[in-house]
Motif scaffolding. Structure first.
Motif, PDB file in Angstrom:
ATOM      1  N   GLN A 209      55.056  10.974  34.559  1.00 54.42           N
ATOM      2  CA  GLN A 209      55.213  12.073  33.600  1.00 54.42           C
ATOM      3  C   GLN A 209      53.931  12.884  33.464  1.00 54.42           C
ATOM      4  O   GLN A 209      53.968  14.123  33.423  1.00 54.42           O
ATOM      5  CB  GLN A 209      55.626  11.506  32.239  1.00 54.42           C
ATOM      6  N   ASP A 210      52.787  12.203  33.397  1.00 54.97           N
ATOM      7  CA  ASP A 210      51.497  12.905  33.300  1.00 54.97           C
ATOM      8  C   ASP A 210      51.273  13.771  34.539  1.00 54.97           C
ATOM      9  O   ASP A 210      50.788  14.908  34.441  1.00 54.97           O
ATOM     10  CB  ASP A 210      50.351  11.903  33.166  1.00 54.97           C
ATOM     11  N   TRP A 211      51.620  13.227  35.711  1.00 56.35           N
ATOM     12  CA  TRP A 211      51.443  13.941  36.978  1.00 56.35           C
ATOM     13  C   TRP A 211      52.284  15.217  36.984  1.00 56.35           C
ATOM     14  O   TRP A 211      51.809  16.289  37.354  1.00 56.35           O
ATOM     15  CB  TRP A 211      51.831  13.031  38.134  1.00 56.35           C
ATOM     16  N   ILE A 212      53.530  15.100  36.558  1.00 53.42           N
ATOM     17  CA  ILE A 212      54.417  16.268  36.536  1.00 53.42           C
ATOM     18  C   ILE A 212      53.854  17.354  35.623  1.00 53.42           C
ATOM     19  O   ILE A 212      53.799  18.530  36.000  1.00 53.42           O
ATOM     20  CB  ILE A 212      55.835  15.862  36.097  1.00 53.42           C
ATOM     21  N   GLU A 213      53.451  16.982  34.418  1.00 60.39           N
ATOM     22  CA  GLU A 213      52.923  17.974  33.469  1.00 60.39           C
ATOM     23  C   GLU A 213      51.655  18.626  33.993  1.00 60.39           C
ATOM     24  O   GLU A 213      51.465  19.837  33.849  1.00 60.39           O
ATOM     25  CB  GLU A 213      52.658  17.312  32.118  1.00 60.39           C
ATOM     26  N   ARG A 214      50.778  17.828  34.615  1.00 63.21           N
ATOM     27  CA  ARG A 214      49.511  18.370  35.125  1.00 63.21           C
ATOM     28  C   ARG A 214      49.754  19.349  36.271  1.00 63.21           C
ATOM     29  O   ARG A 214      49.187  20.456  36.298  1.00 63.21           O
ATOM     30  CB  ARG A 214      48.623  17.215  35.589  1.00 63.21           C
TER      31      ARG A 214
ATOM     32  N   ARG B 107      64.030  10.287  32.698  1.00 62.47           N
ATOM     33  CA  ARG B 107      64.837  10.047  31.494  1.00 62.47           C
ATOM     34  C   ARG B 107      63.943  10.068  30.251  1.00 62.47           C
ATOM     35  O   ARG B 107      64.278  10.671  29.227  1.00 62.47           O
ATOM     36  CB  ARG B 107      65.563   8.712  31.591  1.00 62.47           C
ATOM     37  N   GLN B 108      62.775   9.421  30.364  1.00 57.32           N
ATOM     38  CA  GLN B 108      61.827   9.409  29.255  1.00 57.32           C
ATOM     39  C   GLN B 108      61.220  10.793  29.024  1.00 57.32           C
ATOM     40  O   GLN B 108      60.890  11.160  27.892  1.00 57.32           O
ATOM     41  CB  GLN B 108      60.698   8.409  29.530  1.00 57.32           C
ATOM     42  N   PHE B 109      61.100  11.563  30.098  1.00 55.36           N
ATOM     43  CA  PHE B 109      60.426  12.869  30.042  1.00 55.36           C
ATOM     44  C   PHE B 109      61.128  13.825  29.085  1.00 55.36           C
ATOM     45  O   PHE B 109      60.494  14.673  28.469  1.00 55.36           O
ATOM     46  CB  PHE B 109      60.372  13.452  31.453  1.00 55.36           C
ATOM     47  N   GLN B 110      62.444  13.692  28.951  1.00 53.16           N
ATOM     48  CA  GLN B 110      63.184  14.581  28.051  1.00 53.16           C
ATOM     49  C   GLN B 110      62.715  14.418  26.608  1.00 53.16           C
ATOM     50  O   GLN B 110      62.758  15.371  25.827  1.00 53.16           O
ATOM     51  CB  GLN B 110      64.685  14.325  28.155  1.00 53.16           C
ATOM     52  N   PHE B 111      62.268  13.217  26.248  1.00 53.32           N
ATOM     53  CA  PHE B 111      61.799  12.983  24.889  1.00 53.32           C
ATOM     54  C   PHE B 111      60.379  13.505  24.698  1.00 53.32           C
ATOM     55  O   PHE B 111      59.976  13.839  23.594  1.00 53.32           O
ATOM     56  CB  PHE B 111      61.868  11.491  24.556  1.00 53.32           C
TER      57      PHE B 111
ATOM     58  N   GLN C 286      50.281  30.540  34.688  1.00 52.20           N
ATOM     59  CA  GLN C 286      51.130  29.351  34.701  1.00 52.20           C
ATOM     60  C   GLN C 286      52.595  29.746  34.804  1.00 52.20           C
ATOM     61  O   GLN C 286      53.020  30.752  34.248  1.00 52.20           O
ATOM     62  CB  GLN C 286      50.892  28.539  33.429  1.00 52.20           C
ATOM     63  N   ALA C 287      53.372  28.935  35.523  1.00 50.50           N
ATOM     64  CA  ALA C 287      54.794  29.228  35.707  1.00 50.50           C
ATOM     65  C   ALA C 287      55.574  29.028  34.409  1.00 50.50           C
ATOM     66  O   ALA C 287      55.154  28.296  33.512  1.00 50.50           O
ATOM     67  CB  ALA C 287      55.370  28.327  36.803  1.00 50.50           C
ATOM     68  N   ASP C 288      56.705  29.708  34.341  1.00 52.38           N
ATOM     69  CA  ASP C 288      57.612  29.541  33.193  1.00 52.38           C
ATOM     70  C   ASP C 288      58.560  28.362  33.389  1.00 52.38           C
ATOM     71  O   ASP C 288      58.962  27.705  32.426  1.00 52.38           O
ATOM     72  CB  ASP C 288      58.454  30.814  32.993  1.00 52.38           C
ATOM     73  N   VAL C 289      58.916  28.117  34.653  1.00 46.88           N
ATOM     74  CA  VAL C 289      59.891  27.068  34.972  1.00 46.88           C
ATOM     75  C   VAL C 289      59.362  26.224  36.122  1.00 46.88           C
ATOM     76  O   VAL C 289      58.886  26.751  37.126  1.00 46.88           O
ATOM     77  CB  VAL C 289      61.261  27.665  35.371  1.00 46.88           C
ATOM     78  N   CYS C 290      59.461  24.906  35.973  1.00 46.18           N
ATOM     79  CA  CYS C 290      59.091  23.971  37.043  1.00 46.18           C
ATOM     80  C   CYS C 290      60.355  23.340  37.602  1.00 46.18           C
ATOM     81  O   CYS C 290      61.134  22.715  36.872  1.00 46.18           O
ATOM     82  CB  CYS C 290      58.151  22.888  36.505  1.00 46.18           C
ATOM     83  N   LEU C 291      60.575  23.513  38.896  1.00 50.80           N
ATOM     84  CA  LEU C 291      61.735  22.944  39.588  1.00 50.80           C
ATOM     85  C   LEU C 291      61.324  21.631  40.250  1.00 50.80           C
ATOM     86  O   LEU C 291      60.349  21.597  41.001  1.00 50.80           O
ATOM     87  CB  LEU C 291      62.239  23.924  40.641  1.00 50.80           C
ATOM     88  N   ILE C 292      62.051  20.559  39.972  1.00 50.21           N
ATOM     89  CA  ILE C 292      61.688  19.233  40.467  1.00 50.21           C
ATOM     90  C   ILE C 292      62.824  18.658  41.302  1.00 50.21           C
ATOM     91  O   ILE C 292      63.947  18.505  40.811  1.00 50.21           O
ATOM     92  CB  ILE C 292      61.375  18.270  39.301  1.00 50.21           C
TER      93      ILE C 292
ATOM     94  N   LEU D  44      51.624  25.980  47.261  1.00 52.14           N
ATOM     95  CA  LEU D  44      51.578  24.673  46.620  1.00 52.14           C
ATOM     96  C   LEU D  44      50.400  23.846  47.127  1.00 52.14           C
ATOM     97  O   LEU D  44      49.751  24.194  48.107  1.00 52.14           O
ATOM     98  CB  LEU D  44      52.889  23.925  46.878  1.00 52.14           C
ATOM     99  N   THR D  45      50.120  22.732  46.429  1.00 52.50           N
ATOM    100  CA  THR D  45      49.044  21.818  46.805  1.00 52.50           C
ATOM    101  C   THR D  45      49.634  20.458  47.154  1.00 52.50           C
ATOM    102  O   THR D  45      50.820  20.205  46.939  1.00 52.50           O
ATOM    103  CB  THR D  45      48.038  21.649  45.649  1.00 52.50           C
ATOM    104  N   GLN D  46      48.786  19.571  47.658  1.00 49.47           N
ATOM    105  CA  GLN D  46      49.266  18.234  48.000  1.00 49.47           C
ATOM    106  C   GLN D  46      49.757  17.472  46.775  1.00 49.47           C
ATOM    107  O   GLN D  46      50.608  16.582  46.879  1.00 49.47           O
ATOM    108  CB  GLN D  46      48.171  17.446  48.709  1.00 49.47           C
ATOM    109  N   ASP D  47      49.267  17.834  45.593  1.00 50.25           N
ATOM    110  CA  ASP D  47      49.708  17.165  44.369  1.00 50.25           C
ATOM    111  C   ASP D  47      51.121  17.573  43.968  1.00 50.25           C
ATOM    112  O   ASP D  47      51.734  16.933  43.099  1.00 50.25           O
ATOM    113  CB  ASP D  47      48.752  17.464  43.210  1.00 50.25           C
ATOM    114  N   HIS D  48      51.653  18.637  44.574  1.00 50.85           N
ATOM    115  CA  HIS D  48      53.040  19.029  44.299  1.00 50.85           C
ATOM    116  C   HIS D  48      54.032  18.135  45.036  1.00 50.85           C
ATOM    117  O   HIS D  48      55.243  18.284  44.841  1.00 50.85           O
ATOM    118  CB  HIS D  48      53.267  20.494  44.684  1.00 50.85           C
ATOM    119  N   ASN D  49      53.531  17.227  45.871  1.00 49.85           N
ATOM    120  CA  ASN D  49      54.375  16.228  46.536  1.00 49.85           C
ATOM    121  C   ASN D  49      54.018  14.860  45.955  1.00 49.85           C
ATOM    122  O   ASN D  49      52.981  14.294  46.269  1.00 49.85           O
ATOM    123  CB  ASN D  49      54.140  16.261  48.042  1.00 49.85           C
ATOM    124  N   ILE D  50      54.868  14.350  45.075  1.00 52.84           N
ATOM    125  CA  ILE D  50      54.618  13.062  44.415  1.00 52.84           C
ATOM    126  C   ILE D  50      55.339  11.974  45.193  1.00 52.84           C
ATOM    127  O   ILE D  50      56.542  12.068  45.440  1.00 52.84           O
ATOM    128  CB  ILE D  50      55.126  13.072  42.962  1.00 52.84           C
TER     129      ILE D  50
END
Length: 219
Positions: free
Chosen positions: A122-127, A164-168, A139-145, A82-88
């Motif tokens: 949300q942008d950070w998570i997707e990136r 909550r917004q991310f689901q939409f 690229q991974a198939d599943v992202c665990l948060i 992982l990278t430092q960006d994986h820690n939000i």
């Protein structure tokens, strides 16, 4: 990309990180590639300046980032890098939004928690979810948060609203939540008490359909 979100309530330290790692191993056993993100609601930019007596040991990532020890747990369990960006953290998110405001990226608009902070999360998570983390370079198939802290704390509310917004944004069919909680057994009564657990479930802004909420009860 599919997303699995793990949050927790009633008390902290119930094993959200172990839950993430365990789910990841199960998914890998099914032939899927996984990645992981840790959300820490504190205002620190990273864990590097935090007392280990208060927060625990710091895990140093390959890119030099100082992150939460859970990231090391993910790396060892899932054999990923992982990278430092994986820690939000709240500090990272607000620093980025304020930097954008100073550059004039928002074109004079009033910068607010909703939508600017929640959109940044949300942008950070997707990136970050799209970053390859294993030797395949794919690229991974599943992202665990993992959402650190406890549902109901004011610090984590902005992240829960963003999710909550991310689901939409990604579609409810591509996202799953897991809630790790404490269901104590009182010695005097000898039965489970789930009122605190129910209150935390009600209190979360993660307004998923009940068929999509999976509650992991830890006694």
């Amino acid at each position: 990309m599919k997303y699995v979100i793990v949050s927790g309530g009633v008390v902290s330290g119930l094993g959200k990180g172990i839950t993430i790692s365990s789910l990841g191993r199960l998914l890998q056993g099914c032939g899927l590639k996984v990645t992981a993100i840790k959300i820490d609601p504190y205002l620190n930019v990273d864990a590097g300046t935090m007392s280990p007596f208060e927060h625990g040991e710091v895990f140093v990532l390959k890119d030099g980032g100082e992150g939460d020890l859970d990231l090391g747990n993910y790396e060892r369990f899932l054999n990923i890098e992982l990278t430092q960006d994986h820690n939000i953290t709240t500090g990272k998110v607000y620093r980025e939004v304020i930097a954008r405001e100073r550059r004039g990226d928002y074109l004079g608009k009033t910068v607010q928690v909703v939508p600017h902070i929640t959109n940044e999360i949300q942008d950070w998570i997707e990136r970050v979810a799209a970053i390859p983390v294993d030797s395949s370079g794919e690229q991974a198939d599943v992202c665990l948060i993992e959402v650190g802290g406890t549902v109901g704390d004011i610090e984590s509310m902005v992240f829960l609203e963003a999710l909550r917004q991310f689901q939409f944004r990604v579609g409810s069919q591509n996202i799953l939540t897991s809630f790790v909680s404490l269901v104590p057994v009182l010695g005097v009564v000898g039965e489970q008490k789930n009122k605190a657990d129910s209150a935390r479930c009600k209190g979360t802004p993660l307004a998923w359909p009940i068929t999509e909420r999976h509650i992991l009860q830890i006694i």
